[in-house]
Scaffold this motif. Sequence first.
Motif, PDB file in Angstrom:
ATOM      1  N   ARG A 112       4.228   0.986  11.464  1.00  0.00           N
ATOM      2  CA  ARG A 112       4.078   0.325  10.159  1.00  0.00           C
ATOM      3  C   ARG A 112       4.854   1.158   9.188  1.00  0.00           C
ATOM      4  N   ILE A 178       3.283  -1.904   3.864  1.00  0.00           N
ATOM      5  CA  ILE A 178       1.859  -1.949   3.854  1.00  0.00           C
ATOM      6  C   ILE A 178       1.578  -2.185   2.517  1.00  0.00           C
ATOM      7  N   ASP A 179       2.317  -1.478   1.530  1.00  0.00           N
ATOM      8  CA  ASP A 179       1.770  -1.775  -0.034  1.00  0.00           C
ATOM      9  C   ASP A 179       2.054  -3.169  -0.218  1.00  0.00           C
ATOM     10  N   MET A 181       1.583  -5.682   1.873  1.00  0.00           N
ATOM     11  CA  MET A 181       0.384  -6.617   2.400  1.00  0.00           C
ATOM     12  C   MET A 181      -0.655  -6.177   1.473  1.00  0.00           C
ATOM     13  N   GLN A 182      -0.959  -5.002   1.048  1.00  0.00           N
ATOM     14  CA  GLN A 182      -2.150  -4.681  -0.012  1.00  0.00           C
ATOM     15  C   GLN A 182      -2.009  -5.531  -1.251  1.00  0.00           C
ATOM     16  N   ASN A 185      -3.256  -8.600  -0.700  1.00  0.00           N
ATOM     17  CA  ASN A 185      -4.545  -8.696  -0.061  1.00  0.00           C
ATOM     18  C   ASN A 185      -4.542  -9.367   1.523  1.00  0.00           C
ATOM     19  N   VAL A 186      -3.522  -8.988   2.426  1.00  0.00           N
ATOM     20  CA  VAL A 186      -3.633  -9.503   3.679  1.00  0.00           C
ATOM     21  C   VAL A 186      -3.666  -8.123   4.334  1.00  0.00           C
ATOM     22  N   THR A 187      -4.577  -8.339   5.602  1.00  0.00           N
ATOM     23  CA  THR A 187      -4.482  -7.140   6.295  1.00  0.00           C
ATOM     24  C   THR A 187      -3.901  -7.263   7.891  1.00  0.00           C
ATOM     25  N   ALA A 188      -3.519  -6.071   8.525  1.00  0.00           N
ATOM     26  CA  ALA A 188      -3.266  -6.398   9.901  1.00  0.00           C
ATOM     27  C   ALA A 188      -3.909  -7.233  10.693  1.00  0.00           C
ATOM     28  N   ALA A 189      -5.236  -6.924  10.436  1.00  0.00           N
ATOM     29  CA  ALA A 189      -6.035  -7.863  11.388  1.00  0.00           C
ATOM     30  C   ALA A 189      -5.954  -9.294  11.271  1.00  0.00           C
ATOM     31  N   ASP A 190      -5.565  -9.542   9.913  1.00  0.00           N
ATOM     32  CA  ASP A 190      -5.447 -11.084   9.669  1.00  0.00           C
ATOM     33  C   ASP A 190      -4.230 -11.560  10.391  1.00  0.00           C
TER      34      ASP A 190
END
Length: 279
Positions: A112, A178-179, A181-182, A185-190
């Motif tokens: 990441r 990462i910033d 995606m944050q 509001n999307v996560t790695a799990a998504d």
Amino acid sequence: MNFDEYCQQKSGSPGSGTYYVLKRAPIAHQPLLSALFALRQEFEESVKEVSDPAIGRTKLAWWQKEMAALAEGSPTHPVSLALAAHSDGSQTIYPALQTWLAGYAMDFEQARYPDYAHLQRYLRQVGGTFATLVARVTAHEPDLAGNWAAASGEALMLAQFVEELGSDARRGRIYLPIDEMQRFNVTAADLINRRYSDAFNALMQFQATRARDALFAARDAFPAEEQKRQGVLRAQIALALALLDEIERDGYRVLHQRVALTPIRKLWITWRSSSSFWR
């Protein structure tokens, strides 16, 4: 099978984008370009096609030794033999090959990237170095190719991240910062669990727009005297732009599938990319 035949098969099968891209190069330069694209495939397989990081590191370590052997004039692998046979001097490209391979090794150091600034190092070493190696083959001034070609490789990788987002995530690698995606509001799990949403679409629109803008900027940065000489990079950019458009039309459904262009479209796009009216 001789080393040229090996590289032709490894670089891209008939109907693939690489197959048509290489046809945009002068015949005399196609063997060396095929070898470079084949080497990229070897490096990517060493990283992406292994589930055990220890095995991947072992493969890259072997390639480090093989690149050193290439520089010393004693290669053994078909791709290295092709590079030795067709390049002006193996020692000349050896530093770039080292940088390129070190970029792929970053995949085993981190999965990441906290922000875009950190991702750019990976883009430069992997995408930028490869595009520079490709550009040098036909460049009017090879030693200056890195000044304008590296941006093409970085932009092409941004487009590739959009295209391969789902498959990369399932392999445990996410190249979206990462910033960002944050922010959406999307996560790695998504991503791993293939969850589509309005937030995901917004994130992908942002990523696709950045990749598209970078591709246009890189293409427009080619010096006038290099425009006609860089059929391979121009064709790659044209294909990447068309694929981004296709992904957008498909609603960014890249988590469960890999969106692709038909062979006839690839043929048409790559041919058109080298014509004077493609800007």
